[in-house]
Write a protein that holds these residues in place. Sequence first.
Motif, mmCIF file in Angstrom:
data_model
loop_
_atom_site.group_PDB
_atom_site.id
_atom_site.type_symbol
_atom_site.label_atom_id
_atom_site.label_comp_id
_atom_site.label_asym_id
_atom_site.label_seq_id
_atom_site.Cartn_x
_atom_site.Cartn_y
_atom_site.Cartn_z
ATOM 1 N N ILE A 1 -0.862 4.859 -0.771
ATOM 2 C CA ILE A 1 -2.010 4.622 -0.253
ATOM 3 C C ILE A 1 -1.958 4.849 1.413
ATOM 4 O O ILE A 1 -0.997 4.199 1.970
ATOM 5 C CB ILE A 1 -2.732 3.448 -0.575
ATOM 6 N N MET A 2 -2.572 5.421 1.895
ATOM 7 C CA MET A 2 -2.657 5.800 3.512
ATOM 8 C C MET A 2 -4.084 5.681 3.935
ATOM 9 O O MET A 2 -5.311 5.554 3.205
ATOM 10 C CB MET A 2 -2.001 6.876 3.830
ATOM 11 N N ASP A 3 -4.439 6.020 5.336
ATOM 12 C CA ASP A 3 -5.678 6.114 6.054
ATOM 13 C C ASP A 3 -6.507 4.794 5.871
ATOM 14 O O ASP A 3 -7.677 4.798 6.144
ATOM 15 C CB ASP A 3 -6.362 7.478 5.346
ATOM 16 N N TYR A 4 -5.919 3.666 5.900
ATOM 17 C CA TYR A 4 -6.501 2.443 5.929
ATOM 18 C C TYR A 4 -6.735 2.133 7.194
ATOM 19 O O TYR A 4 -6.107 2.519 8.332
ATOM 20 C CB TYR A 4 -5.811 1.295 5.098
ATOM 21 N N SER A 5 -7.399 1.117 7.623
ATOM 22 C CA SER A 5 -7.847 0.497 9.102
ATOM 23 C C SER A 5 -7.475 -1.027 9.227
ATOM 24 O O SER A 5 -7.920 -1.601 8.237
ATOM 25 C CB SER A 5 -9.132 0.900 9.446
ATOM 26 N N TYR B 1 -8.711 0.815 2.084
ATOM 27 C CA TYR B 1 -7.443 0.925 1.516
ATOM 28 C C TYR B 1 -7.496 1.725 -0.060
ATOM 29 O O TYR B 1 -6.924 1.113 -1.215
ATOM 30 C CB TYR B 1 -6.406 -0.225 1.374
ATOM 31 N N VAL B 2 -8.247 2.680 -0.284
ATOM 32 C CA VAL B 2 -8.619 3.036 -1.801
ATOM 33 C C VAL B 2 -8.190 4.668 -1.861
ATOM 34 O O VAL B 2 -8.349 5.177 -2.893
ATOM 35 C CB VAL B 2 -9.879 3.166 -1.716
ATOM 36 N N ARG B 3 -7.560 5.159 -0.816
ATOM 37 C CA ARG B 3 -7.368 6.723 -0.769
ATOM 38 C C ARG B 3 -5.647 6.868 -0.991
ATOM 39 O O ARG B 3 -5.005 6.463 -0.175
ATOM 40 C CB ARG B 3 -7.808 7.301 0.338
ATOM 41 N N GLN B 4 -5.305 7.518 -1.925
ATOM 42 C CA GLN B 4 -3.834 7.873 -2.155
ATOM 43 C C GLN B 4 -3.667 9.079 -1.544
ATOM 44 O O GLN B 4 -4.585 10.197 -1.159
ATOM 45 C CB GLN B 4 -3.586 8.077 -3.579
ATOM 46 N N LEU C 1 0.903 -1.228 0.129
ATOM 47 C CA LEU C 1 -0.052 0.023 -0.134
ATOM 48 C C LEU C 1 0.712 1.232 -0.067
ATOM 49 O O LEU C 1 0.493 2.295 -0.808
ATOM 50 C CB LEU C 1 -0.873 0.049 1.341
ATOM 51 N N ALA C 2 1.994 1.347 0.655
ATOM 52 C CA ALA C 2 2.818 2.324 0.842
ATOM 53 C C ALA C 2 3.480 2.722 -0.490
ATOM 54 O O ALA C 2 3.595 3.900 -0.914
ATOM 55 C CB ALA C 2 3.725 2.124 1.942
#
Length: 326
Positions: free
Chosen positions: A238-242, A261-264, A233-234
Amino acid sequence: GEWLRCLLLCDAPEHITHVFEDESPGMPWARARASVTAYFAPQFSELRRRVVADGEAAFLASLCRCSPWAAQGGKSNAYFAKTRDDRFVIKSVSWSEKASLLSTAPAYFEHMAKVLLSSQRTCLSKLLGLFTVTIKQQGTSAALRGRDRDVASTLDLIVMDNVFYGMTPSRIYDLKGSERNRFNEAAAANPLDAAEVHLDDNLRRASITSPLLVEPSSFRQMELALWADTQFLASLGIMDYSLLVGIDQHSNVLAVAVIDYVRQYTWDKKMETWIKRSGMLGGDNGKEPTIVSPKQYMRRFRAAIQSYFTVVPAAAEVCALLDPDS
């Protein structure tokens, strides 16, 4: 294996649009024309064939019966629905999230191909389809609104597996590794309400008396999978996942999955980080913002997840924790 590799690792997008009409005999006011676009249709179809029990037929049968779902814990105001058999979750995505998904989809298929073709595990909740659905209501319904043209509504939707399918969690945690705005007062006031979603600070407080206990082998498997997933993801920004955690007290099972995990890390997220770091809007006493760069987010997420679980003694030797920077 070769067929799977060729299909999932194909960079060429193949989007399929299907248009159909609902004539609604005897109900002219309910007539509608629908258009559904399936993005990366062959790739998602093959992925579903590999990971969905009973394959594509079962997936389509489930989607035929859905109900709106008031999901808790999120702040996006997204539309949610669940299939009636509880197997899949449907969520609306914003324009920017859709653009991010379209650009990262080939890398996602490559990551999933590595998982399917090797012994590598993943904690990613399975993204099983990306669609745009447009419905135009026709005839009397449009006339009643005083319009001469059709009334159309459009939604961009993703379909995911339900992380807790087949289990009844008594408590759910949504964990980001952040200390800023990560306490749900309603969940703390109603600890026995299984519908409430607890956050990081809720877990920190609950761990004093009710820690999350895991066996050494299970913890190491989760740790290795999370390290591979978060590195992936990195690499995509991509960040802000849980990490979604469900506790089934009846079976003593913990279910975990990485979600959202959809927001860059785009310019608006960078601006949000800068404003929160500056303290211009106040905040949680100088605590680090939830939104940071993907590399920073990955490291903080890893370190926090390690601290959230307590490894219990077992016959197996307890391994040293992995380095969050590795």
